[in-house]
Structure formats: C-alpha cells, structure tokens
Design a protein around this motif. Structure first.
Motif, PDB file in Angstrom:
ATOM      1  N   SER A  92       0.823  -1.213   0.000  1.00  0.00           N
ATOM      2  CA  SER A  92       0.000   0.000   0.000  1.00  0.00           C
ATOM      3  C   SER A  92       0.856   1.262   0.000  1.00  0.00           C
ATOM      4  O   SER A  92       0.413   2.315  -0.466  1.00  0.00           O
ATOM      5  N   GLU A  93       2.076   1.148   0.526  1.00  0.00           N
ATOM      6  CA  GLU A  93       2.971   2.311   0.622  1.00  0.00           C
ATOM      7  C   GLU A  93       3.722   2.519  -0.683  1.00  0.00           C
ATOM      8  O   GLU A  93       4.278   1.576  -1.247  1.00  0.00           O
ATOM      9  N   ILE A  94       3.744   3.754  -1.155  1.00  0.00           N
ATOM     10  CA  ILE A  94       4.389   4.056  -2.436  1.00  0.00           C
ATOM     11  C   ILE A  94       5.866   3.671  -2.417  1.00  0.00           C
ATOM     12  O   ILE A  94       6.417   3.208  -3.417  1.00  0.00           O
ATOM     13  N   GLU A  95       6.493   3.830  -1.245  1.00  0.00           N
ATOM     14  CA  GLU A  95       7.912   3.471  -1.135  1.00  0.00           C
ATOM     15  C   GLU A  95       8.114   1.968  -1.352  1.00  0.00           C
ATOM     16  O   GLU A  95       9.024   1.537  -2.058  1.00  0.00           O
ATOM     17  N   VAL A  96       7.260   1.179  -0.716  1.00  0.00           N
ATOM     18  CA  VAL A  96       7.352  -0.283  -0.828  1.00  0.00           C
ATOM     19  C   VAL A  96       7.011  -0.723  -2.242  1.00  0.00           C
ATOM     20  O   VAL A  96       7.706  -1.569  -2.832  1.00  0.00           O
ATOM     21  N   LYS A  97       5.934  -0.165  -2.802  1.00  0.00           N
ATOM     22  CA  LYS A  97       5.512  -0.528  -4.159  1.00  0.00           C
ATOM     23  C   LYS A  97       6.634  -0.276  -5.165  1.00  0.00           C
ATOM     24  O   LYS A  97       6.923  -1.103  -6.027  1.00  0.00           O
ATOM     25  N   ASN A  98       7.292   0.874  -5.052  1.00  0.00           N
ATOM     26  CA  ASN A  98       8.341   1.214  -6.016  1.00  0.00           C
ATOM     27  C   ASN A  98       9.559   0.309  -5.882  1.00  0.00           C
ATOM     28  O   ASN A  98      10.139  -0.117  -6.892  1.00  0.00           O
ATOM     29  N   VAL A  99       9.952   0.001  -4.646  1.00  0.00           N
ATOM     30  CA  VAL A  99      11.087  -0.901  -4.454  1.00  0.00           C
ATOM     31  C   VAL A  99      10.733  -2.299  -4.955  1.00  0.00           C
ATOM     32  O   VAL A  99      11.523  -2.935  -5.670  1.00  0.00           O
ATOM     33  N   ALA A 100       9.545  -2.784  -4.605  1.00  0.00           N
ATOM     34  CA  ALA A 100       9.125  -4.111  -5.049  1.00  0.00           C
ATOM     35  C   ALA A 100       9.055  -4.190  -6.577  1.00  0.00           C
ATOM     36  O   ALA A 100       9.501  -5.180  -7.179  1.00  0.00           O
ATOM     37  N   ASN A 101       8.517  -3.147  -7.193  1.00  0.00           N
ATOM     38  CA  ASN A 101       8.435  -3.139  -8.656  1.00  0.00           C
ATOM     39  C   ASN A 101       9.824  -3.152  -9.293  1.00  0.00           C
ATOM     40  O   ASN A 101      10.059  -3.841 -10.284  1.00  0.00           O
ATOM     41  N   PHE A 102      10.743  -2.378  -8.706  1.00  0.00           N
ATOM     42  CA  PHE A 102      12.102  -2.345  -9.252  1.00  0.00           C
ATOM     43  C   PHE A 102      12.765  -3.711  -9.143  1.00  0.00           C
ATOM     44  O   PHE A 102      13.354  -4.213 -10.105  1.00  0.00           O
ATOM     45  N   ILE A 103      12.667  -4.326  -7.963  1.00  0.00           N
ATOM     46  CA  ILE A 103      13.303  -5.637  -7.774  1.00  0.00           C
ATOM     47  C   ILE A 103      12.643  -6.681  -8.675  1.00  0.00           C
ATOM     48  O   ILE A 103      13.337  -7.512  -9.276  1.00  0.00           O
ATOM     49  N   ARG A 104      11.322  -6.631  -8.797  1.00  0.00           N
ATOM     50  CA  ARG A 104      10.650  -7.568  -9.717  1.00  0.00           C
ATOM     51  C   ARG A 104      11.135  -7.377 -11.145  1.00  0.00           C
ATOM     52  O   ARG A 104      11.333  -8.348 -11.880  1.00  0.00           O
ATOM     53  N   SER A 105      11.348  -6.121 -11.537  1.00  0.00           N
ATOM     54  CA  SER A 105      11.788  -5.848 -12.916  1.00  0.00           C
ATOM     55  C   SER A 105      13.200  -6.348 -13.182  1.00  0.00           C
ATOM     56  O   SER A 105      13.573  -6.576 -14.333  1.00  0.00           O
ATOM     57  N   LYS A 106      13.985  -6.516 -12.108  1.00  0.00           N
ATOM     58  CA  LYS A 106      15.368  -6.982 -12.234  1.00  0.00           C
ATOM     59  C   LYS A 106      15.529  -8.389 -11.658  1.00  0.00           C
ATOM     60  O   LYS A 106      16.650  -8.820 -11.371  1.00  0.00           O
ATOM     61  N   LYS A 107      14.423  -9.087 -11.495  1.00  0.00           N
ATOM     62  CA  LYS A 107      14.429 -10.384 -10.818  1.00  0.00           C
ATOM     63  C   LYS A 107      15.436 -11.363 -11.425  1.00  0.00           C
ATOM     64  O   LYS A 107      16.079 -12.134 -10.710  1.00  0.00           O
ATOM     65  N   SER A 108      15.611 -11.307 -12.717  1.00  0.00           N
ATOM     66  CA  SER A 108      16.493 -12.274 -13.386  1.00  0.00           C
ATOM     67  C   SER A 108      17.963 -12.038 -13.082  1.00  0.00           C
ATOM     68  O   SER A 108      18.784 -12.943 -13.237  1.00  0.00           O
ATOM     69  N   VAL A 109      18.315 -10.813 -12.643  1.00  0.00           N
ATOM     70  CA  VAL A 109      19.730 -10.504 -12.414  1.00  0.00           C
ATOM     71  C   VAL A 109      20.075 -10.259 -10.948  1.00  0.00           C
ATOM     72  O   VAL A 109      21.247 -10.388 -10.573  1.00  0.00           O
ATOM     73  N   ILE A 110      19.108  -9.875 -10.110  1.00  0.00           N
ATOM     74  CA  ILE A 110      19.425  -9.582  -8.701  1.00  0.00           C
ATOM     75  C   ILE A 110      19.662 -10.893  -7.952  1.00  0.00           C
ATOM     76  O   ILE A 110      18.778 -11.744  -7.861  1.00  0.00           O
ATOM     77  N   LYS A 111      20.868 -11.048  -7.454  1.00  0.00           N
ATOM     78  CA  LYS A 111      21.291 -12.283  -6.782  1.00  0.00           C
ATOM     79  C   LYS A 111      21.370 -12.137  -5.265  1.00  0.00           C
ATOM     80  O   LYS A 111      21.423 -13.133  -4.552  1.00  0.00           O
ATOM     81  N   ALA A 112      21.432 -10.900  -4.781  1.00  0.00           N
ATOM     82  CA  ALA A 112      21.511 -10.674  -3.340  1.00  0.00           C
ATOM     83  C   ALA A 112      20.721  -9.425  -2.985  1.00  0.00           C
ATOM     84  O   ALA A 112      20.677  -8.458  -3.764  1.00  0.00           O
ATOM     85  N   TYR A 113      20.098  -9.477  -1.813  1.00  0.00           N
ATOM     86  CA  TYR A 113      19.346  -8.339  -1.288  1.00  0.00           C
ATOM     87  C   TYR A 113      19.825  -8.076   0.133  1.00  0.00           C
ATOM     88  O   TYR A 113      19.797  -8.973   0.989  1.00  0.00           O
ATOM     89  N   LEU A 114      20.300  -6.860   0.383  1.00  0.00           N
ATOM     90  CA  LEU A 114      20.795  -6.469   1.698  1.00  0.00           C
ATOM     91  C   LEU A 114      19.999  -5.265   2.173  1.00  0.00           C
ATOM     92  O   LEU A 114      19.911  -4.255   1.468  1.00  0.00           O
ATOM     93  N   THR A 115      19.422  -5.366   3.366  1.00  0.00           N
ATOM     94  CA  THR A 115      18.671  -4.244   3.919  1.00  0.00           C
ATOM     95  C   THR A 115      19.240  -3.890   5.280  1.00  0.00           C
ATOM     96  O   THR A 115      19.505  -4.758   6.112  1.00  0.00           O
ATOM     97  N   MET A 116      19.477  -2.602   5.471  1.00  0.00           N
ATOM     98  CA  MET A 116      20.180  -2.118   6.657  1.00  0.00           C
ATOM     99  C   MET A 116      19.214  -1.516   7.676  1.00  0.00           C
ATOM    100  O   MET A 116      18.429  -0.622   7.352  1.00  0.00           O
ATOM    101  N   HIS A 117      19.313  -2.031   8.897  1.00  0.00           N
ATOM    102  CA  HIS A 117      18.500  -1.554  10.016  1.00  0.00           C
ATOM    103  C   HIS A 117      19.421  -1.283  11.208  1.00  0.00           C
ATOM    104  O   HIS A 117      20.600  -1.597  11.189  1.00  0.00           O
ATOM    105  N   SER A 118      18.842  -0.734  12.260  1.00  0.00           N
ATOM    106  CA  SER A 118      19.512  -0.671  13.558  1.00  0.00           C
ATOM    107  C   SER A 118      18.406  -0.719  14.613  1.00  0.00           C
ATOM    108  O   SER A 118      17.250  -0.392  14.324  1.00  0.00           O
ATOM    109  N   TYR A 119      18.708  -1.178  15.805  1.00  0.00           N
ATOM    110  CA  TYR A 119      20.007  -1.605  16.290  1.00  0.00           C
ATOM    111  C   TYR A 119      19.867  -3.000  16.866  1.00  0.00           C
ATOM    112  O   TYR A 119      18.745  -3.478  17.020  1.00  0.00           O
ATOM    113  N   SER A 120      20.955  -3.662  17.244  1.00  0.00           N
ATOM    114  CA  SER A 120      20.994  -4.962  17.931  1.00  0.00           C
ATOM    115  C   SER A 120      22.213  -5.807  17.584  1.00  0.00           C
ATOM    116  O   SER A 120      22.462  -6.812  18.239  1.00  0.00           O
ATOM    117  N   GLN A 121      22.963  -5.408  16.544  1.00  0.00           N
ATOM    118  CA  GLN A 121      24.156  -6.160  16.130  1.00  0.00           C
ATOM    119  C   GLN A 121      23.807  -7.604  15.771  1.00  0.00           C
ATOM    120  O   GLN A 121      24.280  -8.557  16.382  1.00  0.00           O
TER     121      GLN A 121
END
Length: 263
Positions: free
Chosen positions: A125-154
C-alpha cells in the motif's frame, strides 16, 4: 589514479541494497552513503571492489523512507513509519517493513493503524514499498543478493521472519552470515549474532528480506547495526565511521561469496 566505474548493464548479475526503511535508524543511510563513497573512491585501487563492480551491478537505495526520515529531523526523532494518511484515523503512517507481501499482517505485525508495526491497508500500500518491489521484480532475473540495513541490535538475519519454518537454504545462509559476522568483528571486535529472523530477534511478517527471498533472491540478509542498547537509535556521531568501516567488511564478504557462486 582511479578508473571509471563500468555502467550498469541489463544482463550483469546484481546486488540490491537499501537503507533507512525505518525513519529513526539514522546510522543506516550513513552506511549506504559510505558504501557509495568507497565504491567511487576505491574502484581501481581496491582489488575486491574493482572485481565486484567489474562483474556485478550494485543498486543502492540510500534512503528508503524519505518522508519518515525528514519527520525525524523536524518533529519526532523516534518516528519509525512512513507518513501516509490512514483513512478514518488521525494517526498516520505504515511500517514499510511490515508492508511487503510475505506472510502479510500475520506474526509480529499489527492491523491497527496507530501501531508502530501497522502492516498497511494492503500489501504494498505504501508508495515506497511498491516502487522498491516493482524495481526488484523488474530486475528479478539478475538480482542475486538483497541487503537491507537496520539498527540496532548487532544482528545479521536471514529468512524467515514471518514463519518459524527454516528457509530451504538455511544452512548456507547461516554459514555465510557467520562468515560475514566474523569479517565484521575482525576490525573493532564488534560481536554480531547470526540466524533466521523469527528466532533470532522476533517474528515479523511483511518484511522485505523474506519477500525478496520468496521472489527468488537467495542471498537475502537484514543487518541490525550498532549498538545493543546503550545508545540505541541515538548512536553518537563518533560511532558512524567505525560502524561503517566494520559493516563494509561484512558487505564485501557477502558480495565476494555471491560473486563466486553466480554460476
């Protein structure tokens, strides 16, 4: 003298990395900027970075949740969600990391719009999520790794968070996470814990790493950067540089592994 970084290609295998999905986690956009700066300034002199960028594309989203991040600077430093309006409620925002279509709105997510873990009215529902999901779907054949950065907890987490079931690639992901954690620890002795999200931190449905993994991006990881609670989201400026330096070692470790296991 640095060489010019190769242009992106529609056929080169790729890594996608995002930072700042949760507004208050200020250390994460700092890391994405650090990564880009290192890529620009060490390509041609650092053999590992040069090899990585010659053979792979790296897509970096430095600030996923722009409106939420801005709000943490102007109104509420501890704001977490997006800033979208919720029909029928005065409270605003959705947790973008509960808004992906991965076990959506089940474990560890709330259907109450005023909750910090509100899953949204529908998946994406969020435009930010929709755009990221659409981009990754459009590159699904080539994207081999997904890294998402959060904090905190190590922590260095991998699927699943929306279920206690282990991922099909659990053993390989655990070994890779532990190797990356050891690489990170080698610089300042910062200790990270590795494991599946649900059992290592808490169950959480609708997360981007689970969604990417289920889409077919095998090497899908969530970093929870410094610290373990002394400063929490208010990590002091003096820790930005060491946090970025050590995290870079882990990211390069994962990238090198993915690069070696492309074919």
């Amino acid at each position: 003298m640095h060489r010019k970084i190769p242009k992106t290609s529609s056929t080169k295998p790729a890594i996608f990395m995002d930072c700042g999905i949760h507004a208050r986690e200020w250390i994460t956009p700092a890391f994405c900027q650090w990564f880009v700066n290192e890529a620009l300034n060490t390509y041609g002199s650092d053999s590992q970075m040069t090899s990585l960028l010659d053979e792979m594309d790296v897509y970096v989203l430095p600030l996923f949740n722009v409106d939420g991040y801005h709000y943490t600077h102007t109104n509420d430093r501890m704001w977490r969600k997006t800033r979208s309006r919720n029909s029928g409620y005065s409270c605003v925002g959705t947790d973008p990391n509960r808004n992906f279509d991965a076990g959506w709105c089940t474990l560890g997510a709330s259907s109450y719009p005023c909750s910090d873990t509100y899953c949204g009215s529908t998946p994406e529902s969020e435009i930010e999520v929709k755009n990221v999901a659409n981009f990754i779907r459009s590159k699904k054949s080539v994207i081999k790794a997904y890294l998402t950065m959060h904090s905190y907890s190590q922590l260095l987490l991998f699927p699943y968070s929306y279920t206690y079931d282990l991922a099909a690639d659990n053993d390989e992901l655990m070994a890779l996470a532990e190797g990356a954690s050891n690489a990170l620890r080698s610089l300042y002795n910062t200790r990270y814990t590795s494991g599946p999200g649900a059992t290592t931190i808490y169950p959480a449905a609708g997360g981007s790493d689970d969604w990417a993994y289920d889409l077919g991006v095998k090497y899908s990881f969530t970093f929870e950067l410094r610290d373990t609670g002394r400063y929490g989201f208010l990590l002091p400026e003096s820790q930005i540089k060491p946090t970025c330096e050590e995290t870079m070692l882990a990211v390069k470790y994962i990238a090198a592994y993915v690069q070696k296991n492309l074919y």
